[in-house]
Scaffold this active site. Structure first.
Site, PDB file in Angstrom:
ATOM      1  N   HIS A 175      -7.640  -8.069  -8.179  1.00 23.14           N
ATOM      2  CA  HIS A 175      -8.039  -8.843  -6.994  1.00 23.14           C
ATOM      3  C   HIS A 175      -8.246  -7.832  -5.857  1.00 23.14           C
ATOM      4  CE1 HIS A 175      -5.953 -11.687  -9.577  1.00 23.14           C
ATOM      5  NE2 HIS A 175      -6.497 -12.690  -8.906  1.00 23.14           N
ATOM      6  N   ASP A 196     -13.454 -12.715 -12.851  1.00 24.03           N
ATOM      7  CA  ASP A 196     -12.043 -13.059 -12.713  1.00 24.03           C
ATOM      8  C   ASP A 196     -11.202 -11.842 -13.130  1.00 24.03           C
ATOM      9  OD1 ASP A 196      -9.728 -15.120 -12.653  1.00 24.03           O
ATOM     10  OD2 ASP A 196      -9.555 -14.126 -14.590  1.00 24.03           O
ATOM     11  N   ASP A 234      -2.957  -8.395  -7.348  1.00 23.90           N
ATOM     12  CA  ASP A 234      -2.677  -8.826  -5.970  1.00 23.90           C
ATOM     13  C   ASP A 234      -3.407 -10.143  -5.677  1.00 23.90           C
ATOM     14  OD1 ASP A 234      -1.943  -8.852  -3.302  1.00 23.90           O
ATOM     15  OD2 ASP A 234      -3.482  -7.408  -2.686  1.00 23.90           O
ATOM     16  N   GLU A 275     -13.519  -8.326  -8.183  1.00 23.73           N
ATOM     17  CA  GLU A 275     -13.519  -9.161  -6.967  1.00 23.73           C
ATOM     18  C   GLU A 275     -14.489 -10.312  -7.236  1.00 23.73           C
ATOM     19  OE1 GLU A 275     -11.857  -9.570  -3.938  1.00 23.73           O
ATOM     20  OE2 GLU A 275     -13.237 -11.254  -3.892  1.00 23.73           O
ATOM     21  N   HIS A 297       0.822  -1.211   0.000  1.00 29.63           N
ATOM     22  CA  HIS A 297       0.000   0.000   0.000  1.00 29.63           C
ATOM     23  C   HIS A 297       0.861   1.268   0.000  1.00 29.63           C
ATOM     24  CE1 HIS A 297      -3.502  -2.564   1.779  1.00 29.63           C
ATOM     25  NE2 HIS A 297      -3.378  -2.710   0.480  1.00 29.63           N
TER      26      HIS A 297
END
Ligand code: SAM
Length: 257
Positions: free
Chosen positions: A42, A139, A160, A115, A19
């Protein structure tokens, strides 16, 4: 398989590494008066409560943001996003990467978040209502393939994955190559864990052969719990933005100290 849930791990040392780099890169990109696209393959739920049962059960945030936050200067973009999140959502709130991005970007920028987990997707949509983000229950790699090159063409993708199955390590170099082929100017940032088993090694070897100009940055912090297999965090950045080497060096110093 979708058993990984990030709220057990939010704010851990790997999140601080990921982050902080993300906040720095976005802060750099918005200095230029040109709109950009942010893609996240993700996304997770976007906002975490470090006082909830899952977070307290693992205690990982205490080993991460609890320990490293004071090492960042007050005006660092990561620290600013932490403060904005607490001001808005309360003292134990922690921003996931979608929120770090939403708070960093401007109205003229475009956000796409993927997500796949149904419940996490609903929570993410609730947390991001204030921003006009495109939130996909899909996906993440398929989404990136479908929308790249995005409009605006300038921008960044955070990849991620939760690396729940070993096959992820085999498929990621190809996924990244496909995205880079379609979006050759995009900054592509892939997070990966450093594992005691060394499972990430072959994937990295392949990535470095594919993208010799990319930036690879790793920090080590030891297991957050006894027996934990993750002992560090890595970011592999294709088309790294100017100046990021200095920021990476700062993070190296913070994690060493
Ligand atoms: N990027 C988030 C952050 O830093 O705040 C954390 C994301 S977490 C490591 C990975 C997330 O990816 C989980 O919420 C999981 O449900 C989701 N996920 C797993 N497989 C996926 C897929 N194929 N496409 C999109 N999301 C997926």
């Amino acid at each position: 398989m979708l058993s990984y849930q990030h709220h057990y791990h939010a704010g851990n040392p790997a999140d601080v590494h990921k982050h902080a780099l993300l906040a720095w890169m976005l802060d750099y990109l918005v200095q230029k008066d040109k709109p950009m696209t942010y893609i996240e393959t993700h996304a997770g739920r976007g906002l975490y409560d470090l006082g909830d049962e899952a977070a307290l059960k693992t205690g990982e945030a205490a080993q991460g943001v609890g320990k490293y936050e004071p090492c960042f200067p007050d005006d660092h973009p990561y620290r600013q996003r932490l403060n904005e999140t607490r001001f808005k959502y309360g003292p134990l709130a922690y921003p996931g990467s979608p929120l770090v991005a939403a708070m960093s970007l401007r109205e003229s920028d475009t956000i796409h978040l993927a997500e796949l987990h149904p419940a996490e997707h609903v929570i993410l949509s609730e947390h991001l209502t204030q921003w006009e983000a495109h939130i996909h229950r899909q996906d993440g790699f398929k989404l990136a393939q479908a929308i790249c090159p995005p409009t605006p063409r300038r921008g960044l993708a955070l990849i991620d994955p939760s690396y729940e199955v070993k096959a992820d390590y085999d498929s990621i170099p190809k996924e990244l190559a496909n995205i880079a082929r379609k979006w050759n100017v995009g900054i592509l940032a892939l997070w990966y864990p450093l594992l005691t088993s060394g499972s990430h090694g072959a994937m990295l070897g392949q990535l470095m052969a594919q993208f010799p100009e990319a930036l690879r940055h790793e920090v080590r912090f030891g297991p957050v719990r006894e027996g934990h297999r993750m002992i560090g965090s890595g970011m592999f950045i294709v088309n790294p933005p100017y100046g990021i080497a200095d920021e990476a060096a700062r993070l190296t110093r913070i994690f060493k100290a």
